[in-house]
Design a protein around this motif. Structure first.
Motif, PDB file in Angstrom:
ATOM      1  N   MET A 194       0.842  -1.192   0.000  1.00 39.19           N
ATOM      2  CA  MET A 194       0.000   0.000   0.000  1.00 39.19           C
ATOM      3  C   MET A 194       0.880   1.247   0.000  1.00 39.19           C
ATOM      4  O   MET A 194       1.880   1.326   0.712  1.00 39.19           O
ATOM      5  CB  MET A 194      -0.888  -0.001   1.242  1.00 39.19           C
ATOM      6  CG  MET A 194      -1.741   1.231   1.419  1.00 39.19           C
ATOM      7  SD  MET A 194      -2.804   1.135   2.881  1.00 39.19           S
ATOM      8  CE  MET A 194      -1.579   0.905   4.173  1.00 39.19           C
ATOM      9  N   ILE A 195       0.510   2.212  -0.835  1.00 44.36           N
ATOM     10  CA  ILE A 195       1.179   3.502  -0.871  1.00 44.36           C
ATOM     11  C   ILE A 195       0.116   4.591  -0.863  1.00 44.36           C
ATOM     12  O   ILE A 195      -1.080   4.312  -0.976  1.00 44.36           O
ATOM     13  CB  ILE A 195       2.088   3.648  -2.110  1.00 44.36           C
ATOM     14  CG1 ILE A 195       1.252   3.547  -3.402  1.00 44.36           C
ATOM     15  CG2 ILE A 195       3.202   2.624  -2.109  1.00 44.36           C
ATOM     16  CD1 ILE A 195       2.050   3.828  -4.662  1.00 44.36           C
ATOM     17  N   LYS A 196       0.547   5.828  -0.752  1.00 41.52           N
ATOM     18  CA  LYS A 196      -0.397   6.939  -0.743  1.00 41.52           C
ATOM     19  C   LYS A 196      -1.188   6.980  -2.040  1.00 41.52           C
ATOM     20  O   LYS A 196      -0.609   7.008  -3.123  1.00 41.52           O
ATOM     21  CB  LYS A 196       0.359   8.258  -0.535  1.00 41.52           C
ATOM     22  CG  LYS A 196      -0.561   9.463  -0.443  1.00 41.52           C
ATOM     23  CD  LYS A 196       0.230  10.731  -0.199  1.00 41.52           C
ATOM     24  CE  LYS A 196      -0.708  11.931  -0.103  1.00 41.52           C
ATOM     25  NZ  LYS A 196       0.046  13.193   0.140  1.00 41.52           N
ATOM     26  N   GLY A 197      -2.504   6.982  -1.930  1.00 42.43           N
ATOM     27  CA  GLY A 197      -3.369   7.051  -3.100  1.00 42.43           C
ATOM     28  C   GLY A 197      -3.687   5.711  -3.720  1.00 42.43           C
ATOM     29  O   GLY A 197      -4.449   5.643  -4.686  1.00 42.43           O
ATOM     30  N   ARG A 198      -3.122   4.589  -3.190  1.00 42.89           N
ATOM     31  CA  ARG A 198      -3.409   3.270  -3.754  1.00 42.89           C
ATOM     32  C   ARG A 198      -3.311   2.222  -2.661  1.00 42.89           C
ATOM     33  O   ARG A 198      -2.372   2.209  -1.873  1.00 42.89           O
ATOM     34  CB  ARG A 198      -2.408   2.943  -4.870  1.00 42.89           C
ATOM     35  CG  ARG A 198      -2.760   1.668  -5.656  1.00 42.89           C
ATOM     36  CD  ARG A 198      -1.541   1.112  -6.382  1.00 42.89           C
ATOM     37  NE  ARG A 198      -0.576   0.572  -5.440  1.00 42.89           N
ATOM     38  CZ  ARG A 198       0.713   0.383  -5.727  1.00 42.89           C
ATOM     39  NH1 ARG A 198       1.178   0.723  -6.912  1.00 42.89           N
ATOM     40  NH2 ARG A 198       1.546  -0.117  -4.821  1.00 42.89           N
ATOM     41  N   GLY A 199      -4.294   1.356  -2.605  1.00 41.49           N
ATOM     42  CA  GLY A 199      -4.258   0.281  -1.624  1.00 41.49           C
ATOM     43  C   GLY A 199      -3.330  -0.846  -2.049  1.00 41.49           C
ATOM     44  O   GLY A 199      -2.785  -0.852  -3.151  1.00 41.49           O
ATOM     45  N   GLU A 200      -3.179  -1.814  -1.155  1.00 43.46           N
ATOM     46  CA  GLU A 200      -2.364  -2.982  -1.467  1.00 43.46           C
ATOM     47  C   GLU A 200      -2.981  -3.741  -2.636  1.00 43.46           C
ATOM     48  O   GLU A 200      -4.203  -3.810  -2.770  1.00 43.46           O
ATOM     49  CB  GLU A 200      -2.273  -3.894  -0.243  1.00 43.46           C
ATOM     50  CG  GLU A 200      -1.432  -5.127  -0.437  1.00 43.46           C
ATOM     51  CD  GLU A 200      -1.407  -6.016   0.792  1.00 43.46           C
ATOM     52  OE1 GLU A 200      -0.774  -7.083   0.740  1.00 43.46           O
ATOM     53  OE2 GLU A 200      -2.025  -5.636   1.799  1.00 43.46           O
TER      54      GLU A 200
END
Length: 360
Positions: A194-200
């Motif tokens: 997971m990153i900012k703006g997008r889930g795992e």
């Protein structure tokens, strides 16, 4: 010239409420404007000055003052009959939308959408959505149900619910079942974190590495779970699990075991073993009534929190993950609280049967 209008009399309590409304950022616009007008009137400002400051007509200000003097705060936000925004769609059209939604289907389809019924009736899709929302209509959703045909439904229901609401003394009540064919699924590619703006993320395809069966017994009083993973779910494995329960439950307690009607639970060798262990008392849920077994609720949590998004490279890896979740759960267990009485459930079932009879 007209005589000046005297200052509007407002009590301290009314002033506090009006000042709060006048500062509101979320209140209805008409209420905010009216509160500001009344506060200005209480300071002795003329109706024309108030109207000019608030961009309303002097007649409106005069009506607000007169109404406040007559009714006080009781009807401050109420719109008088015949005033306000007029309906943009006639009642006949609303009735037509509701009737179509509840009693008819579009040709070749199973249910209406906002756009299909709007096109059919000749209104906007937003109008249809407002009509549906006001009446709680959701044709895009469907819920499943199943009425048990067990001839002993009522007796079994009363028996199980009685254990939940009034458990016997010097005994433990366990809800037991098998979660069969739990798959050890491995993804074909590594997951992205997971990153900012997008889930795992994870790949939709997978590799199967085998299955296991989880036998579990939930303690109704404490929420703790006795669990054991076994290769299959025959009567042999069920007997092994019964022996596990026998070892882990203190010898001075009776054991009331809530089970479904799976044939394994009634195997002749199982019955023979139970005859030799009289502290075990089996209570069977009605057929098609798995919702009555509280361990199913725990299985759902296990699936959501440990299995659905898990990546397992082998069956032993899967079993280790299940046991890890089981240990973590038992460190701080929380029991599920059963509140429905047998009478309320039977009344609901009766209403369901009556509704089905009317349709058929």
């Amino acid at each position: 010239m007209r005589n000046p209008v005297p200052a509007l009399e407002i009590s301290d309590g009314q002033r506090v409420v009006l000042e709060s409304l006048a500062r509101s950022q979320t209140g209805a616009h008409r209420e905010v404007v009216r509160a500001k007008a009344l506060l200005m009137a209480s300071e002795g400002m003329a109706n024309t000055a108030i109207a000019q400051a608030l961009s309303v007509s002097p007649g409106s200000v005069a009506n607000w003052r007169a109404r406040f003097a007559e009714d006080g705060m009781a009807r401050l936000g109420e719109v008088r009959k015949g005033r306000g925004r007029k309906p943009s769609i006639p009642q006949e059209k609303i009735d037509e939308i509701v009737d179509l939604t509840q009693n008819y289907r579009p040709k070749g389809e199973t249910h209406w959408s906002c756009r299909t019924i709007a096109e059919y009736v000749g209104v906007s899709k937003d109008t249809v959505q407002r009509v549906w929302s006001a009446r709680g209509l959701k044709p895009h959703r469907v819920e499943t149900f199943k009425l048990s045909n067990d001839p002993r439904f009522e007796d079994k229901l009363v028996d199980v619910v009685g254990l939940y609401l009034n458990p016997p003394e010097r005994a433990i009540v366990l809800c037991a079942d098998e979660k069969s064919s739990v798959q050890a699924l491995d993804r074909t590619q590594a997951s992205l974190p997971m990153i900012k703006g997008r889930g795992e993320t994870m790949t939709h395809d997978y590799k199967r590495h085998g299955t296991t069966t989880l036998f579990a017994a939930l303690d109704v009083l404490t929420g703790k779970v006795i669990g054991q993973c076994l290769p299959r779910h025959r009567h042999q494995e069920f007997l092994r699990f019964l022996r596990t329960i026998d070892r882990e439950v203190p010898k001075d307690l009776e054991i009331h075991l809530i089970l479904d009607n799976y044939a394994t639970h009634k195997h002749e060798k199982v019955r023979a073993w139970l005859d030799k262990h009289p502290r075990f008392h089996l209570h069977f849920t009605p057929t098609s009534s798995s919702w009555l077994n509280l361990v199913e609720r725990w299985f759902r949590e296990l699936t959501d929190k440990a299995l659905r998004r898990g990546v397992f490279h082998s069956v032993p890896h899967l079993i280790a993950s299940i046991e890890e979740y089981l240990d973590a759960h038992n460190e701080s267990p929380r029991p599920y609280e059963w509140t429905a009485t047998a009478e309320s459930i039977l009344a609901k079932v009766a209403r369901g049967r009556v509704a089905l009879e009317k349709i058929s």
